[in-house]
Every structure is written in C-alpha cells, then in structure tokens.
Scaffold this motif. Sequence first.
Motif, mmCIF file in Angstrom:
data_model
loop_
_atom_site.group_PDB
_atom_site.id
_atom_site.type_symbol
_atom_site.label_atom_id
_atom_site.label_comp_id
_atom_site.label_asym_id
_atom_site.label_seq_id
_atom_site.Cartn_x
_atom_site.Cartn_y
_atom_site.Cartn_z
ATOM 1 N N SER A 19 -15.602 9.307 -1.554
ATOM 2 C CA SER A 19 -16.943 9.328 -1.908
ATOM 3 C C SER A 19 -17.596 8.326 -1.208
ATOM 4 C CB SER A 19 -17.126 8.805 -3.474
ATOM 5 O OG SER A 19 -16.525 7.443 -3.584
ATOM 6 N N GLU A 20 -16.887 7.582 -0.566
ATOM 7 C CA GLU A 20 -17.578 6.353 0.331
ATOM 8 C C GLU A 20 -17.916 6.612 1.781
ATOM 9 O OE1 GLU A 20 -15.426 2.932 -0.523
ATOM 10 O OE2 GLU A 20 -16.336 2.538 -2.413
ATOM 11 N N ALA A 21 -17.023 7.841 2.173
ATOM 12 C CA ALA A 21 -16.888 8.356 3.661
ATOM 13 C C ALA A 21 -18.477 8.570 4.049
ATOM 14 C CB ALA A 21 -16.074 9.509 3.782
ATOM 15 N N ILE A 22 -18.705 7.971 5.278
ATOM 16 C CA ILE A 22 -20.080 8.217 5.639
ATOM 17 C C ILE A 22 -20.360 9.335 6.934
ATOM 18 C CG2 ILE A 22 -21.333 6.098 5.171
ATOM 19 C CD1 ILE A 22 -20.483 5.173 8.197
ATOM 20 N N ASP A 23 -19.290 9.748 7.383
ATOM 21 C CA ASP A 23 -19.056 10.677 8.293
ATOM 22 C C ASP A 23 -18.021 11.398 8.289
ATOM 23 O OD1 ASP A 23 -17.371 9.219 9.903
ATOM 24 O OD2 ASP A 23 -18.849 8.257 11.193
ATOM 25 N N ILE A 24 -18.148 12.626 8.901
ATOM 26 C CA ILE A 24 -16.877 13.628 8.921
ATOM 27 C C ILE A 24 -15.441 13.326 9.656
ATOM 28 C CG2 ILE A 24 -16.062 15.909 9.766
ATOM 29 C CD1 ILE A 24 -18.598 16.611 8.540
ATOM 30 N N GLU A 25 -15.938 12.148 10.590
ATOM 31 C CA GLU A 25 -14.701 11.583 11.273
ATOM 32 C C GLU A 25 -13.915 10.725 10.181
ATOM 33 O OE1 GLU A 25 -13.808 8.602 15.069
ATOM 34 O OE2 GLU A 25 -15.964 9.382 14.636
ATOM 35 N N LYS A 26 -14.783 10.108 9.372
ATOM 36 C CA LYS A 26 -14.095 9.194 8.470
ATOM 37 C C LYS A 26 -13.251 10.009 7.475
ATOM 38 C CE LYS A 26 -13.100 5.577 6.203
ATOM 39 N NZ LYS A 26 -12.084 4.711 6.961
ATOM 40 N N LEU A 27 -13.785 11.493 7.263
ATOM 41 C CA LEU A 27 -13.056 12.174 6.008
ATOM 42 C C LEU A 27 -11.770 12.579 6.710
ATOM 43 C CD1 LEU A 27 -15.748 14.569 4.747
ATOM 44 C CD2 LEU A 27 -14.623 12.599 3.502
ATOM 45 N N ASN A 28 -11.625 12.916 7.820
ATOM 46 C CA ASN A 28 -10.779 13.331 8.608
ATOM 47 C C ASN A 28 -9.420 12.397 8.682
ATOM 48 O OD1 ASN A 28 -11.766 15.792 9.069
ATOM 49 N ND2 ASN A 28 -12.622 15.492 11.159
ATOM 50 N N GLN A 29 -10.043 11.166 9.009
ATOM 51 C CA GLN A 29 -8.849 9.838 8.748
ATOM 52 C C GLN A 29 -8.307 9.822 7.432
ATOM 53 O OE1 GLN A 29 -10.668 6.249 9.735
ATOM 54 N NE2 GLN A 29 -11.246 6.900 11.978
ATOM 55 N N ILE A 30 -9.331 9.925 6.357
ATOM 56 C CA ILE A 30 -8.724 10.006 4.808
ATOM 57 C C ILE A 30 -7.643 11.182 4.575
ATOM 58 C CG2 ILE A 30 -9.244 9.952 2.545
ATOM 59 C CD1 ILE A 30 -12.076 8.928 3.576
ATOM 60 N N ARG A 31 -8.046 12.427 5.267
ATOM 61 C CA ARG A 31 -7.176 13.519 5.089
ATOM 62 C C ARG A 31 -5.781 13.103 5.594
ATOM 63 N NH1 ARG A 31 -10.210 17.391 6.847
ATOM 64 N NH2 ARG A 31 -10.846 18.326 4.698
ATOM 65 N N VAL A 32 -5.701 12.708 6.939
ATOM 66 C CA VAL A 32 -4.508 12.541 7.330
ATOM 67 C C VAL A 32 -3.768 11.280 6.755
ATOM 68 C CG1 VAL A 32 -3.305 11.752 9.701
ATOM 69 C CG2 VAL A 32 -5.301 13.257 9.733
ATOM 70 N N GLU A 33 -4.489 10.196 6.321
ATOM 71 C CA GLU A 33 -3.708 9.001 5.762
ATOM 72 C C GLU A 33 -3.411 9.490 4.336
ATOM 73 O OE1 GLU A 33 -6.632 5.955 5.369
ATOM 74 O OE2 GLU A 33 -5.175 4.822 3.984
ATOM 75 N N PHE A 34 -3.887 10.221 3.482
ATOM 76 C CA PHE A 34 -3.298 10.674 2.156
ATOM 77 C C PHE A 34 -2.670 11.995 2.350
ATOM 78 C CE2 PHE A 34 -6.320 7.310 1.508
ATOM 79 C CZ PHE A 34 -5.523 6.637 0.539
#
Length: 344
Positions: A19-34
């Motif tokens: 919910s705090e991610a500010i861009d698509i790149e950040k979302l991709n990082q979260i996807r990989v991390e979790f």
Amino acid sequence: MELKKQIQALGEEAKKLISEAIDIEKLNQIRVEFLGKKGKLKNILKTLGKLSPEERKEIGQLANKIKEELEQLLKGRQEELKKKALEEELSKNKIDITLPPHWIEAGASHPVISTLIEISETFISMGFSVAEGPEVEKEEYNFDMLNIPKDHPARDMQDTFFLNNGDVLRTHTSPVQIRTMLKQKPPIAVIAPGRVYRKDADPTHSPMFHQIEGLLVDENVTFRDLKGILKVFLETTFGKDIPIRFRPSYFPFTEPSAEVDIGCTVCGGKGCRVCKGTGWLEILGCGMVDPNVFKAVDIDPDKYTGFAFGLGVERIAMLKYRITDIRLLFTGDLRFNHQFKGIR
Ligand code: FA5
C-alpha cells in the motif's frame, strides 16, 4: 503456533509495503522479496516438513491464501500506479484542443507569371525556343540597331529610364532580337519573355511590365505566316470566340507593322475604363522585320525575310481574368493573389 504467526506477520508486512509502494519498480521488488522463488514465504514453507500432516495442511492453506491475497493486492496496486503515472503524464503535456490550427499556406504562381509561362508554352509547342537578354541594356541594342536613330522622334514612343553610364532599362524585349541575330543566323525561331521598364502609370500602363518578344527569320517568311502564328496563340489563350482585330501601325523596326487588339472582356465590348470606352484593348505590336534591322546584324535582306512581335503579358492577364486595373497585379496583396491559386 509459531509458524502461523510468522506467516500472518509476513502477510501484514507485505500488505503494508504494497500500500505504500510509490512506483511499479518498488512493487516488483516487493513481489520478489515475499513471493519469489527465494522469497520470504518460500523460506518459511521450507520448514513445513517438520510439522504433522494436519498442521502442514493448515499452514499450507494459510500460506496459499496469503499468497493469493498478496498477488491480488500487487495487481490492484499496479493498476493504480499505472493510472496515476498516465494522469501525471497527461497533465504535464496538456494539449489545448480549442486552439486554432496553425495553417501553412501553400504558395502559388503570380497570375502574371502563370500567364507568361502559359503563352511561352504555346509558342514552344509551335517550335520556338527561348532566348534571353539583360534588363539593363545598351542604348544601341534597345534603339539604334532597331532602326531608331538618336534624335529620331520614334525614341519618344517609349519613355525611357536612363542610367548614369548611358545604358537604359530596356523599354521592350526587342533588343533580344538584335542579340539573337548577332549570335545566330537563319533559320531563327525564338521567343524572349522578360521584364521591361517605362515611365508609364495608369490603369493599363505599369512602369515595370512583362513582354514576350517573338522573332522568326527564314527564306520566304510572309505576313500570312505572322497572322497564322498569332491566330494559333490568340485562340489557344482566349478561345475561338474572342473578337480579334489587326490594325495597321508603325514601328521603326518592322515594315509593314500592325497592332492587335482584343475585344474587351471586362465590359464585353460595351466600353469601360479598361478599354477606355473603345471596347478594345491593345495586346501586341508586330510586323515584318525592317531590312535596316537585318543590315545592322549582317543578315542579307534580299535572301531572308522575317516577322517579329512583342506582346504585353499583363494586358493578356487582365483580359483573361477580367482584372480592371493593372496596378492590382503589383500591390502584393495576398487576398488578390490568392484568387488565382491553381490557375496553372
Ligand atoms: C513595343 O514595345 C514593340 N517592341 C513591340 C513590337 C515587337 C512591335 C516586335 C513589332 C515587332 P509597344 O510599345 O506597343 O510595342 O508595346 C507592346 C505591348 O506591350 C503593348 O501592345 C501593350 O500590350 C504592352 N504595353 C506597353 N506599354 C505598357 C505598359 N506601360 N504597361 C503594360 N503593358 C504595356
């Protein structure tokens, strides 16, 4: 159960980050991390082997549920961010569709030039070639060699602009006859289109105007040939129904000489300011080349005869397009000029 709590805490952490991610790149990082192959959820699940089958089932279901939830959230957040990025882009590059368009005007030939080209093409199609001469001319070519001696009253027929060095702004295209015959011997068939200058100004006279000279020299050329050629030119330019009149006249360089008038198209022959009430407008002078001119350029007048003519291009444009004042052609007013777009 420790593992259950861990998975739930991991889910909560991921949800918060998403919910705090500010861009698509950040979302991709979260996807990989979790959720990635080496991600946090996979790591926890590796320890499932130590559990009883019931616990394993329960934890497995929980992990799957959380995985699906996170994927949904990632997808939703991704859409949101994409939409936001697009909106930002659009507001940055705002286009005002109410602005009037920026026209680029297409150019077009001036009616005088179109007329000059059209007439030239008619003569070229009859076998004439194009000759040229300078606008600053020797007095000798403009007058003397055309059988107009100094102090002869015929010099006053054309009001002349003289230059300090004794040259003149050519008053007609006839000096090109001299230049051509000095260079070339018969048979000769040339036209010479170009600008000429005279101290003249009224609705049918301009201080700068265009003429097209014609010269044909060979053995046995007669006045009939002249009339025949001019008839083709006049009918091509004005159509067969236009009234034409040959009128006897005088030019020092032709004998006999004639002028050609065209029935005024502006008033239909009734009389107006263009034809000065006569119903006719003079468009050209012509005649058989005077033997004195042949002598001046060293052509044998006993062997050769020839005809010459000089026509006024602006006058022809005026009659063709019913222009009531020659000066309109030289104002440079685009509203006037644009009316003739596409005549050629
Ligand atoms: C001559 O200039 C002769 N050189 C024509 C000629 C050539 C005769 C060869 C015989 C043999 P004139 O001055 O008449 O003649 O001009 C010829 C044509 O130019 C006129 O018929 C007229 O149509 C046009 N003209 C003359 N003066 C003007 C002017 N000031 N503005 C616009 N057109 C003009």
